[in-house]
Design a protein around this motif. Sequence first.
Motif, PDB file in Angstrom:
ATOM      1  N   UNK A 118     119.780  28.612  42.119  1.00  0.00           N
ATOM      2  CA  UNK A 118     118.428  28.098  42.369  1.00  0.00           C
ATOM      3  C   UNK A 118     117.815  28.747  43.601  1.00  0.00           C
ATOM      4  N   UNK A 119     118.627  29.021  44.611  1.00  0.00           N
ATOM      5  CA  UNK A 119     118.137  29.689  45.818  1.00  0.00           C
ATOM      6  C   UNK A 119     117.527  31.036  45.472  1.00  0.00           C
ATOM      7  N   UNK A 120     118.190  31.773  44.607  1.00  0.00           N
ATOM      8  CA  UNK A 120     117.663  33.075  44.182  1.00  0.00           C
ATOM      9  C   UNK A 120     116.426  32.922  43.310  1.00  0.00           C
ATOM     10  N   UNK A 121     116.445  31.948  42.415  1.00  0.00           N
ATOM     11  CA  UNK A 121     115.327  31.773  41.482  1.00  0.00           C
ATOM     12  C   UNK A 121     114.050  31.334  42.170  1.00  0.00           C
ATOM     13  N   UNK A 122     114.165  30.476  43.180  1.00  0.00           N
ATOM     14  CA  UNK A 122     112.974  29.914  43.826  1.00  0.00           C
ATOM     15  C   UNK A 122     112.627  30.597  45.146  1.00  0.00           C
ATOM     16  N   UNK A 123     113.422  31.588  45.536  1.00  0.00           N
ATOM     17  CA  UNK A 123     113.128  32.294  46.772  1.00  0.00           C
ATOM     18  C   UNK A 123     113.260  31.425  48.010  1.00  0.00           C
ATOM     19  N   UNK A 124     114.166  30.460  47.952  1.00  0.00           N
ATOM     20  CA  UNK A 124     114.427  29.569  49.085  1.00  0.00           C
ATOM     21  C   UNK A 124     115.835  29.836  49.607  1.00  0.00           C
ATOM     22  N   UNK A 125     116.065  29.549  50.881  1.00  0.00           N
ATOM     23  CA  UNK A 125     117.408  29.707  51.415  1.00  0.00           C
ATOM     24  C   UNK A 125     118.357  28.708  50.757  1.00  0.00           C
ATOM     25  N   UNK A 126     119.651  29.013  50.800  1.00  0.00           N
ATOM     26  CA  UNK A 126     120.650  28.104  50.245  1.00  0.00           C
ATOM     27  C   UNK A 126     120.541  26.741  50.911  1.00  0.00           C
ATOM     28  N   UNK A 127     120.380  26.732  52.257  1.00  0.00           N
ATOM     29  CA  UNK A 127     120.289  25.484  53.000  1.00  0.00           C
ATOM     30  C   UNK A 127     119.056  24.682  52.599  1.00  0.00           C
TER      31      UNK A 127
END
Length: 376
Positions: free
Chosen positions: A54-63
Amino acid sequence: MFTTPIKKSSSNDEADDIQCDAYDQAEFWCRERISSGHDMIFSRQIFHEEIKTASNNFGMSFEAIHSLFRNAHVSYMKKTSHMLKSQTTRHVQSYLNGTSILNIAKKVNYPPSMMARLIVENVALPPSSTSSNSSSNRLENAMGASVNIRKFTTEAIRHPEKELGSATNSVSPEYLFSESKGRNIHKETDENDLHYIPLSRLSLEVREAVDSDPMYGPHHDRMRHNIGIDYELLLEQMLHSFKIPFETEEELRARGTARTPDILLSCPMGLQVRKPNYIQNATYMENSDEYEWKMICWIDSKALYGDVDTHTNTVLPQVESYVHRFGPGLVIYWFGHAPLSRLGDSHGDVHITDGLPDVFMLPTGEFRYKNGQNTT
């Protein structure tokens, strides 16, 4: 070299809409998986893999996506936990009939460690009750030592092998029959060890549930607490690098101040914030029309993602008490936050960022930078 501020146009409005859409999609992804009882809620490994994807898909950090997911789950729990607890007898009976704690949690979409606590509260025999096997005496002892029982339950979740390892000493007599139920998850042991006493089914299943839970339980509570402290210390160190005087929450409490932010500035400071009529990703520009100076008197550190629900229902009511006592201030969401257009600011008195700014303005009009340098 500074660039010219970029004012909003229809295309920039569209860019802002895209940012909001990305946030909405990430939040929807979280809520959909939570409400459906996705396997990631019951497995640390699957949880890690799903959050990473999901981090990769939404362009958000893992945290950021990790924190957003947990925030959404906490909100879900607040709305649904009362219904689950109203069926406690049913869940306890399911355990007594042989269903594992982890499988009960999956069936009713409830955090494994919380389900383990519910089962322990209703099946285990607290130490204070071991002196008598009668139901009346156990009930009397439990009513007279409810605080101790809660402590016992907490310790049992933290150290199930120690607190629940012996079935005869840890399981209520009327429920001892349940020890022969369920699947065998006993660890391999030396059959020649004459002193070996097998661990109780209850202790083994509590351990399994706690170790499977990716969001709740003693390990995660301790980790969130430590991360929160780490970011508070980071904030203090950064303020020291600015050579800005302040008092910490601990210092404020020591002198009897109630409702304290993490940082109370010794004097009001000017904070440069972007005006709402400029796009979010415009280049930083000192002394430009893109920014305006706002006064802050305190700073609160939040080692989490500032989603709309958490900010509106938890953080904002908390920090508004600081506004009433100390004046306007700054909330730092270290893992990011929802679009500012979605977040309340208490009539402009609460400013929101994902980190400490690069420059402050002193009451004298001087600028203070991270290295402590002053300019006028």
